[in-house]
Write a protein that holds these residues in place. Sequence first.
Motif, short mmCIF file in Angstrom:
data_model
loop_
_atom_site.label_atom_id
_atom_site.label_comp_id
_atom_site.label_asym_id
_atom_site.label_seq_id
_atom_site.Cartn_x
_atom_site.Cartn_y
_atom_site.Cartn_z
N SER A 192 0.83 -1.20 0.00
CA SER A 192 0.00 0.00 0.00
C SER A 192 0.87 1.26 0.00
CB SER A 192 -0.93 0.01 1.22
OG SER A 192 -0.19 -0.01 2.42
N ALA A 193 2.00 1.20 0.71
CA ALA A 193 2.91 2.34 0.72
C ALA A 193 3.49 2.58 -0.67
CB ALA A 193 4.03 2.09 1.72
N LEU A 194 3.76 1.49 -1.39
CA LEU A 194 4.29 1.61 -2.75
C LEU A 194 3.27 2.29 -3.67
CD1 LEU A 194 6.42 1.00 -4.92
CD2 LEU A 194 5.37 -1.25 -5.21
N PHE A 195 1.99 1.86 -3.56
CA PHE A 195 0.95 2.46 -4.39
C PHE A 195 0.75 3.92 -4.04
CE2 PHE A 195 -0.70 -1.99 -5.04
CZ PHE A 195 -0.45 -2.01 -6.40
N LYS A 196 0.84 4.27 -2.78
CA LYS A 196 0.71 5.67 -2.38
C LYS A 196 1.84 6.50 -2.98
CE LYS A 196 -1.76 5.03 2.01
NZ LYS A 196 -1.70 5.18 3.49
N PHE A 197 3.05 5.93 -2.97
CA PHE A 197 4.20 6.65 -3.56
C PHE A 197 4.00 6.84 -5.05
CE2 PHE A 197 8.35 6.41 -5.72
CZ PHE A 197 8.93 7.57 -5.21
N ILE A 198 3.53 5.80 -5.75
CA ILE A 198 3.31 5.89 -7.19
C ILE A 198 2.24 6.93 -7.51
CG2 ILE A 198 2.45 4.64 -9.21
CD1 ILE A 198 3.74 2.12 -8.08
N ASN A 199 1.19 6.97 -6.70
CA ASN A 199 0.08 7.90 -6.93
C ASN A 199 0.46 9.35 -6.66
OD1 ASN A 199 -1.75 5.94 -7.77
ND2 ASN A 199 -2.42 5.50 -5.67
N CYS A 200 1.65 9.57 -6.09
CA CYS A 200 2.12 10.94 -5.92
C CYS A 200 2.44 11.59 -7.26
CB CYS A 200 3.36 10.96 -5.03
SG CYS A 200 3.04 10.53 -3.30
N PHE A 201 2.66 10.75 -8.27
CA PHE A 201 2.98 11.24 -9.61
C PHE A 201 1.75 11.19 -10.50
CE2 PHE A 201 6.79 9.32 -7.81
CZ PHE A 201 7.74 10.31 -7.98
N SER A 202 1.61 12.16 -11.40
CA SER A 202 0.51 12.15 -12.35
C SER A 202 0.75 11.05 -13.38
CB SER A 202 0.39 13.50 -13.06
OG SER A 202 1.50 13.71 -13.91
N LEU A 203 -0.30 10.73 -14.15
CA LEU A 203 -0.17 9.68 -15.17
C LEU A 203 0.88 10.08 -16.20
CD1 LEU A 203 -1.20 6.99 -16.32
CD2 LEU A 203 -2.91 8.28 -17.60
N VAL A 204 0.92 11.35 -16.58
CA VAL A 204 1.92 11.81 -17.55
C VAL A 204 3.32 11.60 -17.02
CG1 VAL A 204 2.79 13.81 -18.81
CG2 VAL A 204 0.34 13.51 -18.52
N GLN A 205 3.53 11.92 -15.74
CA GLN A 205 4.84 11.72 -15.13
C GLN A 205 5.20 10.24 -15.06
OE1 GLN A 205 3.94 13.82 -11.46
NE2 GLN A 205 5.13 15.61 -12.08
N GLN A 206 4.21 9.41 -14.73
CA GLN A 206 4.46 7.97 -14.68
C GLN A 206 4.85 7.42 -16.04
OE1 GLN A 206 1.22 5.80 -12.77
NE2 GLN A 206 0.87 7.47 -11.35
N ILE A 207 4.15 7.88 -17.11
CA ILE A 207 4.48 7.42 -18.46
C ILE A 207 5.88 7.88 -18.85
CG2 ILE A 207 3.90 7.72 -20.90
CD1 ILE A 207 0.97 7.73 -20.12
N LEU A 208 6.22 9.12 -18.49
CA LEU A 208 7.56 9.63 -18.79
C LEU A 208 8.63 8.82 -18.08
CD1 LEU A 208 9.16 11.82 -20.25
CD2 LEU A 208 8.89 13.28 -18.24
N ILE A 209 8.38 8.46 -16.82
CA ILE A 209 9.33 7.62 -16.07
C ILE A 209 9.45 6.25 -16.72
CG2 ILE A 209 9.72 6.43 -13.87
CD1 ILE A 209 8.38 8.86 -12.50
N GLY A 210 8.30 5.68 -17.12
CA GLY A 210 8.33 4.39 -17.80
C GLY A 210 9.12 4.45 -19.09
N LEU A 211 8.98 5.55 -19.84
CA LEU A 211 9.72 5.72 -21.09
C LEU A 211 11.22 5.76 -20.82
CD1 LEU A 211 8.67 8.17 -23.91
CD2 LEU A 211 11.07 7.86 -23.32
N ILE A 212 11.63 6.54 -19.82
CA ILE A 212 13.06 6.66 -19.51
C ILE A 212 13.63 5.33 -19.04
CG2 ILE A 212 14.72 7.76 -17.96
CD1 ILE A 212 12.88 10.23 -17.96
N LEU A 213 12.90 4.65 -18.15
CA LEU A 213 13.37 3.34 -17.68
C LEU A 213 13.43 2.33 -18.82
CD1 LEU A 213 11.48 3.00 -14.26
CD2 LEU A 213 13.89 3.54 -14.63
N GLY A 214 12.48 2.41 -19.75
CA GLY A 214 12.49 1.52 -20.90
C GLY A 214 13.73 1.71 -21.75
N VAL A 215 14.12 2.98 -21.96
CA VAL A 215 15.34 3.26 -22.73
C VAL A 215 16.56 2.68 -22.03
CG1 VAL A 215 16.87 5.10 -23.53
CG2 VAL A 215 14.40 5.33 -23.82
#
Length: 409
Positions: free
Chosen positions: A2-25
Amino acid sequence: MSALFKFINCFSLVQQILIGLILGVIVGFLFPIGVAQSVGIMGDFFVGALKAIAPVLIFILIIAAISNYQKQDSGGTMQKIILLYLCGTFFAALVAVTISFIYPITVPLDVGSAEARGPADIKEVLHTLFMNMVDNPVNALVTANYIGLISWGALFGFTLRTTNQSTRDLFQDLAKLVTNVIKKIILIAPLGVFGVVSITIAETGFEGIKAYLQLVVVLLIAMAVVALIVNPALVYMMIRKNPYPLVFKCIRESGMTAFFTRSSAANIPVNIELSRKLGVREEIYAVSIPLGATINMAGAAVTITVFTLAAVNTLGIEVDFLSALLLSVFATIGACGASGVAGGSLLLIPLACALFNIDNDIAMQLVLIGYVVGVIQDSTETALNSSTDVLFTAAADFAATKKEPNYKN
């Protein structure tokens, strides 16, 4: 957990997608074989979820929209606004076709065993169109025949207009239900982007990223032409005065907000307030602004057209002028039915791809690519869509009343 989900939800969906893109690279570059192929499953999972729900979304939205639409009488002004909405969306699709012809691009697609079964000429396009329209509606749902879903959905929708209100409300509720399901699926978009970028970098290196950047450039150029040339021309034809003060006012006060909210529906209060400040009649903007958030989708038409032609170029399908014109019509229809969720226009890409017999599996790969570039594409698209709602509403109202816009507020 639950703490992990709370941390993830601190970021907007756009920010999460951007992070996913960078990690993917990073993963695709550092671990080009085993790890990248393993996480690529996330991309396949996301595409599979979209493939499953997209046909249902299209079918229900078409039925709900047509069955619940109420014609408004506003002395002809509303008809002019609707005409501007439709013309603006169609011309946006034509701009996208023209730019895609001038600067054709390709995108990394896993074609596999699928064949480039493009039409030979306009006759074959029309034959495919009409035969798909009369496909069995159940089969159309199962096989993701979007053309058949639209034709049967429109027929059911018009028929439902003669039924009682409770029946129409049922389909409205179903539309909200499916839209909410889409929103839940989009929450895993960052993982899907992470997977597809990892496997793309692992297999093609940075050529794949280059293709994505070219796609973004074409999208942005097309949307800029629509915002700064096409829309002002339509407004000038309506008010017969310099349109740019009104154009820039709408972009600055509506487009900028919509860029960050990434939702035409969420930007409705902003557009209503801007309409009031400009001096538009309340009985006009109270109807036209919510309606525009639904059917005025020039940015969506650009997205649908550019992505479809990117697939056409990648598969080596020849497209003649009349087929491109028909694509613009389909992009207009699809854009008007775009879902109100972020990235909703991407789910209409398979509809346009079906016009050229492009396999649904390939079309859904384009949808996933759309989420990769959506950090820029969706924000720009929404800014164009939403600012144009106010622009066309104000232009039609000022043409009818002969009033001058109030730019001071």
